[in-house]
Design an enzyme around this catalytic site. Structure first.
Site, PDB file in Angstrom:
ATOM      1  N   LYS A  61      31.423   9.541  36.763  1.00 33.03           N
ATOM      2  CA  LYS A  61      30.302  10.120  36.017  1.00 33.03           C
ATOM      3  C   LYS A  61      29.433  10.917  36.983  1.00 33.03           C
ATOM      4  CE  LYS A  61      26.197   8.988  33.230  1.00 33.03           C
ATOM      5  NZ  LYS A  61      26.480   9.838  32.064  1.00 33.03           N
ATOM      6  N   ASP A 155      21.525   3.957  26.284  1.00 32.01           N
ATOM      7  CA  ASP A 155      22.342   4.885  25.502  1.00 32.01           C
ATOM      8  C   ASP A 155      23.600   4.205  24.965  1.00 32.01           C
ATOM      9  OD1 ASP A 155      22.803   7.294  24.316  1.00 32.01           O
ATOM     10  OD2 ASP A 155      23.723   8.225  26.063  1.00 32.01           O
TER      11      ASP A 155
END
Length: 203
Positions: A61, A155
């Protein structure tokens, strides 16, 4: 930076990352290197499939450069999350912190996301037995994280639930890394938290 340029930059750079000794509560002295092979997300998230030199597939990521101004905090978060080990998580195995680049590296899950199984396979809808398994395994993952002092998950959505090689759902470890100061989280995408956090802003 253009998406293609991002991918090319990461592909060309052999980033050093702390290896799987993270889960033994120590950082590697010898760097492990990876090569980025493919961008996995078409949204604003920059998530890539990478290959370690030992042939192991991983997920990388790439955080927004403004997301982590404090490199030390990023490394501390990566080490803390790297200490977690559960079959209900897509576990963090290392990270790269090189200049402005902050790249956590996790286990690769080959069987897509919950979002794809729910929303993009119209001809093969997910069976209710699997939907119940997802809910049960997700609750186990969050309970495990809370028991290890990682009660906040950021999230939480269908893209953060992944399916491993056996088709079992796992929770991505990326949402466990929080950018905070003085015990307070500064994420705007907080999705799971214990009740006391809502009142005090602290765990």
């Amino acid at each position: 930076m253009h998406q293609r340029q991002c991918a090319e930059t990461l592909h060309q750079r052999q980033c050093a990352l702390a290896n799987s000794l993270l889960h033994q509560r120590q950082c590697a002295e010898t760097p492990v290197r990876f090569t980025v092979r493919q961008r996995l997300c078409t949204s604003s998230s920059q998530i890539y499939k990478g290959l370690l030199e030992n042939g192991r597939w991983v997920v990388v990521k790439r955080f927004n450069r403004s997301a982590w101004s404090d490199s030390r905090q990023f490394l501390d978060e990566a080490k803390a999350v790297g200490n977690l080990r559960s079959e209900r998580l897509a576990n963090l195995i290392g990270c790269c912190c090189e200049g402005e680049e902050k790249l956590p590296v996790a286990e690769f899950m080959p069987n897509e996301t919950l979002a794809k199984h729910l929303f993009h396979w119209e001809n093969q809808p997910m069976k209710w037995a699997m939907r119940l398994r997802v809910a049960f395994y997700l609750s186990q993952a969050l309970e495990y994280c809370s028991s290890k002092g990682r009660a906040l998950y950021h999230d939480l959505n269908a893209y953060r639930i992944l399916f491993d090689q056996d088709g079992n759902p796992r929770l991505s470890c990326f949402g466990l890394m929080k950018n905070s100061r003085d015990g307070k989280s500064y994420s705007t995408n907080l999705a799971f938290t214990p009740p006391e956090y809502l009142k005090t802003g602290q765990i």
